[in-house]
Design a protein around this motif. Structure first.
Motif, PDB file in Angstrom:
ATOM      1  N   LEU A  74     -29.544  74.296  -1.375  1.00  0.00           N
ATOM      2  CA  LEU A  74     -28.181  73.877  -1.974  1.00  0.00           C
ATOM      3  C   LEU A  74     -28.431  72.728  -2.969  1.00  0.00           C
ATOM      4  CD1 LEU A  74     -26.139  73.595   1.341  1.00  0.00           C
ATOM      5  CD2 LEU A  74     -26.294  75.310  -0.410  1.00  0.00           C
ATOM      6  N   SER A  75     -27.331  72.350  -3.884  1.00  0.00           N
ATOM      7  CA  SER A  75     -27.482  71.527  -4.860  1.00  0.00           C
ATOM      8  C   SER A  75     -27.328  70.053  -4.504  1.00  0.00           C
ATOM      9  CB  SER A  75     -26.487  71.878  -6.143  1.00  0.00           C
ATOM     10  OG  SER A  75     -25.027  71.776  -5.476  1.00  0.00           O
ATOM     11  N   ASP A  76     -27.084  69.777  -3.264  1.00  0.00           N
ATOM     12  CA  ASP A  76     -26.970  68.545  -2.938  1.00  0.00           C
ATOM     13  C   ASP A  76     -26.919  68.511  -1.328  1.00  0.00           C
ATOM     14  OD1 ASP A  76     -26.374  65.931  -2.802  1.00  0.00           O
ATOM     15  OD2 ASP A  76     -24.508  65.855  -3.488  1.00  0.00           O
ATOM     16  N   LEU A  77     -27.231  67.299  -0.646  1.00  0.00           N
ATOM     17  CA  LEU A  77     -27.213  67.439   0.800  1.00  0.00           C
ATOM     18  C   LEU A  77     -25.971  66.392   1.168  1.00  0.00           C
ATOM     19  CD1 LEU A  77     -30.431  66.709   3.082  1.00  0.00           C
ATOM     20  CD2 LEU A  77     -28.606  65.096   3.042  1.00  0.00           C
ATOM     21  N   ARG A  78     -25.372  66.634   2.035  1.00  0.00           N
ATOM     22  CA  ARG A  78     -24.212  65.948   2.746  1.00  0.00           C
ATOM     23  C   ARG A  78     -24.308  65.426   4.135  1.00  0.00           C
ATOM     24  NH1 ARG A  78     -18.779  68.912   1.128  1.00  0.00           N
ATOM     25  NH2 ARG A  78     -19.614  70.317   2.846  1.00  0.00           N
ATOM     26  N   PHE A  79     -24.475  64.400   4.405  1.00  0.00           N
ATOM     27  CA  PHE A  79     -24.706  63.739   5.860  1.00  0.00           C
ATOM     28  C   PHE A  79     -23.590  64.194   6.804  1.00  0.00           C
ATOM     29  CE2 PHE A  79     -26.965  60.197   3.505  1.00  0.00           C
ATOM     30  CZ  PHE A  79     -28.285  60.775   3.958  1.00  0.00           C
ATOM     31  N   SER A  80     -22.203  64.413   6.458  1.00  0.00           N
ATOM     32  CA  SER A  80     -21.174  64.944   7.053  1.00  0.00           C
ATOM     33  C   SER A  80     -21.498  66.322   7.609  1.00  0.00           C
ATOM     34  CB  SER A  80     -20.035  64.887   6.295  1.00  0.00           C
ATOM     35  OG  SER A  80     -19.950  65.679   4.980  1.00  0.00           O
ATOM     36  N   ASP A  81     -22.582  67.085   7.119  1.00  0.00           N
ATOM     37  CA  ASP A  81     -22.714  68.452   7.395  1.00  0.00           C
ATOM     38  C   ASP A  81     -23.557  68.641   8.597  1.00  0.00           C
ATOM     39  OD1 ASP A  81     -21.102  69.448   5.597  1.00  0.00           O
ATOM     40  OD2 ASP A  81     -22.835  69.852   4.141  1.00  0.00           O
ATOM     41  N   PHE A  82     -24.377  67.226   9.193  1.00  0.00           N
ATOM     42  CA  PHE A  82     -25.229  67.461  10.243  1.00  0.00           C
ATOM     43  C   PHE A  82     -24.571  67.169  11.576  1.00  0.00           C
ATOM     44  CE2 PHE A  82     -27.776  67.299   6.273  1.00  0.00           C
ATOM     45  CZ  PHE A  82     -28.714  67.980   6.652  1.00  0.00           C
ATOM     46  N   SER A  83     -25.295  67.300  12.595  1.00  0.00           N
ATOM     47  CA  SER A  83     -24.876  67.108  13.901  1.00  0.00           C
ATOM     48  C   SER A  83     -25.127  65.538  14.035  1.00  0.00           C
ATOM     49  CB  SER A  83     -25.411  67.789  14.866  1.00  0.00           C
ATOM     50  OG  SER A  83     -26.766  67.553  15.073  1.00  0.00           O
ATOM     51  N   ARG A  84     -24.211  64.723  15.095  1.00  0.00           N
ATOM     52  CA  ARG A  84     -24.660  63.561  15.375  1.00  0.00           C
ATOM     53  C   ARG A  84     -26.094  63.359  15.860  1.00  0.00           C
ATOM     54  NH1 ARG A  84     -25.023  60.015  19.527  1.00  0.00           N
ATOM     55  NH2 ARG A  84     -23.953  57.898  19.226  1.00  0.00           N
ATOM     56  N   GLY A 253     -31.682  49.323  -6.312  1.00  0.00           N
ATOM     57  CA  GLY A 253     -31.817  50.070  -5.144  1.00  0.00           C
ATOM     58  C   GLY A 253     -30.836  49.059  -4.343  1.00  0.00           C
ATOM     59  N   ALA A 254     -30.678  47.625  -4.384  1.00  0.00           N
ATOM     60  CA  ALA A 254     -29.966  47.128  -3.226  1.00  0.00           C
ATOM     61  C   ALA A 254     -28.410  47.289  -3.383  1.00  0.00           C
ATOM     62  CB  ALA A 254     -30.026  45.561  -3.485  1.00  0.00           C
ATOM     63  N   ALA A 255     -28.077  47.865  -4.618  1.00  0.00           N
ATOM     64  CA  ALA A 255     -26.745  48.092  -4.680  1.00  0.00           C
ATOM     65  C   ALA A 255     -26.108  49.740  -4.673  1.00  0.00           C
ATOM     66  CB  ALA A 255     -26.128  47.279  -6.035  1.00  0.00           C
ATOM     67  N   PHE A 256     -27.295  50.343  -4.074  1.00  0.00           N
ATOM     68  CA  PHE A 256     -27.031  51.750  -4.264  1.00  0.00           C
ATOM     69  C   PHE A 256     -25.979  52.385  -3.278  1.00  0.00           C
ATOM     70  CE2 PHE A 256     -27.968  55.811  -2.035  1.00  0.00           C
ATOM     71  CZ  PHE A 256     -27.979  56.634  -3.143  1.00  0.00           C
ATOM     72  N   VAL A 257     -25.093  53.203  -3.631  1.00  0.00           N
ATOM     73  CA  VAL A 257     -24.092  53.655  -2.710  1.00  0.00           C
ATOM     74  C   VAL A 257     -24.278  55.060  -2.795  1.00  0.00           C
ATOM     75  CG1 VAL A 257     -22.528  51.631  -2.815  1.00  0.00           C
ATOM     76  CG2 VAL A 257     -22.245  53.333  -4.444  1.00  0.00           C
ATOM     77  N   PHE A 258     -23.629  55.811  -1.552  1.00  0.00           N
ATOM     78  CA  PHE A 258     -23.531  57.344  -1.493  1.00  0.00           C
ATOM     79  C   PHE A 258     -22.329  57.384  -2.052  1.00  0.00           C
ATOM     80  CE2 PHE A 258     -26.730  56.555   1.616  1.00  0.00           C
ATOM     81  CZ  PHE A 258     -27.819  57.659   1.490  1.00  0.00           C
ATOM     82  N   GLU A 259     -22.071  58.806  -2.901  1.00  0.00           N
ATOM     83  CA  GLU A 259     -21.028  59.210  -3.350  1.00  0.00           C
ATOM     84  C   GLU A 259     -20.529  60.638  -2.786  1.00  0.00           C
ATOM     85  OE1 GLU A 259     -22.167  60.226  -7.860  1.00  0.00           O
ATOM     86  OE2 GLU A 259     -21.040  58.432  -7.441  1.00  0.00           O
ATOM     87  N   ASP A 260     -19.473  61.194  -2.522  1.00  0.00           N
ATOM     88  CA  ASP A 260     -19.178  62.399  -2.596  1.00  0.00           C
ATOM     89  C   ASP A 260     -18.847  63.400  -3.798  1.00  0.00           C
ATOM     90  OD1 ASP A 260     -18.116  64.842  -1.757  1.00  0.00           O
ATOM     91  OD2 ASP A 260     -16.123  64.156  -0.701  1.00  0.00           O
ATOM     92  N   ARG A 261     -20.050  64.391  -3.846  1.00  0.00           N
ATOM     93  CA  ARG A 261     -20.067  64.954  -5.249  1.00  0.00           C
ATOM     94  C   ARG A 261     -19.458  66.284  -5.089  1.00  0.00           C
ATOM     95  NH1 ARG A 261     -25.224  61.878  -5.954  1.00  0.00           N
ATOM     96  NH2 ARG A 261     -26.186  63.463  -4.552  1.00  0.00           N
TER      97      ARG A 261
END
Length: 270
Positions: A74-84, A253-261
Motif C-alpha cells: 500500500l501507499s501508506d501505513l495506518r496504525f488504526s488498521d492494526f490490532s491492539r 523531528g521533535a515536532a513531528f506529527v502523524f496525519e490522516d492521508r
C-alpha cells in the motif's frame, strides 16, 4: 551470507496483477571483486546486548485488525488498521530501538572521551529526550497536568519501556506518586539509560516530570544496589525549561506529527 553479494532489480513488464507473489522480484549477483564491508567492534558490541534478544509481547493473530504487514503493498501505513496487540508490539519495538540507539551513542562517545565524560554527555542526551518525549506523550493523549497524567506518561515513556527490558513500578495514590526503578533488569546488564540515573544525577527525571507539569520535581527516597525509589513533589513556582530540552526541540523531528492521508492505495511494482 556472502559479503560479495549485491542486489539489483529484475526488469519486468509494466503491468502485473495485484495478487502476484512476491509483488517485486530481485536477483542477487555475486562478484568476487567487490570488497566486503568490515564488521566493526562497535557493531558486534551492540549485537551482543540483551536488548537485541529481549522477548517482547506476542501478537494475538485472532484479534480484530491486522496482526502483521502481510497483504497488498500500500501507499501508506495506518496504525488504526492494526490490532491492539500488534500496536503494543510495535510500541515495544520502537522503545527497544531507542535503547539500542542510546547504547550505540554511548559506545561511540566512549571511543572519544573517558568514562565519566561519556556518561555525562549521554546523560545530557537523555535529559533532552526524556523531557521532549514526556511533553509529546502528554499532548498526544490530551492529558491534564496532574499526577494521574504523570503516572500514565511514566507507564509508556521510552526511558522505562519495554517492561521486559526495564523494570519499574509506579505507585500513585491521590496526591502522592512514587517511582521505583530496578537495578536488576536486562537494561542494567547493558549499561543503558536507567543506569545513568542516581541521587546525584536526577536531571533526566526532572526533565521528564516537568514535561508533564513544570511544578513537578523528583526527590530520592531511597537508593541501594537493588533499585532507586523516588517521590514526586509539587512546587509553588514552575521550573524553567532546561537547556537540554530546549536544544532537543531545535530538531524538526521533535515536532513531528502523524496525519490522516486518507485510504491507502495499492502499489504495483514494475
Amino acid at each position: 551470507t556472502n559479503p560479495h553479494a549485491q542486489i539489483r532489480p529484475i526488469h519486468r513488464p509494466p503491468r502485473r496483477p495485484a495478487d502476484r507473489h512476491p509483488h517485486c522480484a530481485w536477483t542477487v549477483s555475486i562478484d568476487p571483486s567487490h570488497t566486503p564491508p568490515v564488521m566493526t567492534a562497535h557493531t558486534e558490541q551492540i549485537g551482543s546486548t540483551a536488548a537485541v534478544t529481549v522477548e517482547l509481547s506476542p501478537i494475538d493473530h485472532g484479534g480484530d485488525g491486522r496482526a502483521d504487514y502481510s497483504g497488498p503493498l500500500l501507499s501508506d501505513l495506518r496504525f488504526s488498521d492494526f490490532s491492539r496487540s500488534a500496536l503494543v508490539r510495535i510500541a515495544e519495538e520502537i522503545c527497544v530501538q531507542h535503547h539500542l540507539l542510546a547504547l550505540g551513542f554511548l559506545a561511540a562517545v566512549r571511543r572519544r572521551a573517558d568514562e565519566d565524560k561519556a556518561r555525562e554527555i549521554t546523560r545530557k542526551q537523555l535529559t533532552g529526550i526524556a523531557g521532549v518525549a514526556a511533553q509529546r506523550i502528554r499532548d498526544a493523549l490530551g492529558l491534564p497536568s496532574t499526577l494521574e497524567s504523570l503516572a500514565l506518561v511514566l507507564s509508556v515513556h521510552p526511558l522505562l519501556n519495554p517492561k521486559q527490558y526495564v523494570e519499574s513500578e509506579i505507585r500513585q495514590d491521590g496526591g502522592a506518586l512514587e517511582l521505583r526503578i530496578s537495578r536488576e533488569a536486562l537494561v542494567d546488564r547493558d549499561g543503558g539509560w536507567p543506569t545513568l540515573l542516581g541521587s546525584e544525577h536526577l536531571d533526566p527525571l526532572q526533565a521528564l516530570v516537568r514535561g508533564v507539569n513544570p511544578h513537578f520535581t523528583v526527590r530520592v527516597v531511597a537508593e541501594d544496589a537493588a533499585g532507586l525509589l523516588l517521590a514526586v513533589d509539587i512546587t509553588e513556582a514552575p521550573a524553567p525549561e532546561c537547556v537540554e530540552v530546549a536544544i532537543t526541540k531545535v530538531s524538526t523531528g521533535a515536532a513531528f506529527v502523524f496525519e490522516d492521508r486518507g485510504i491507502p492505495l495499492p502499489l504495483f511494482v514494475v
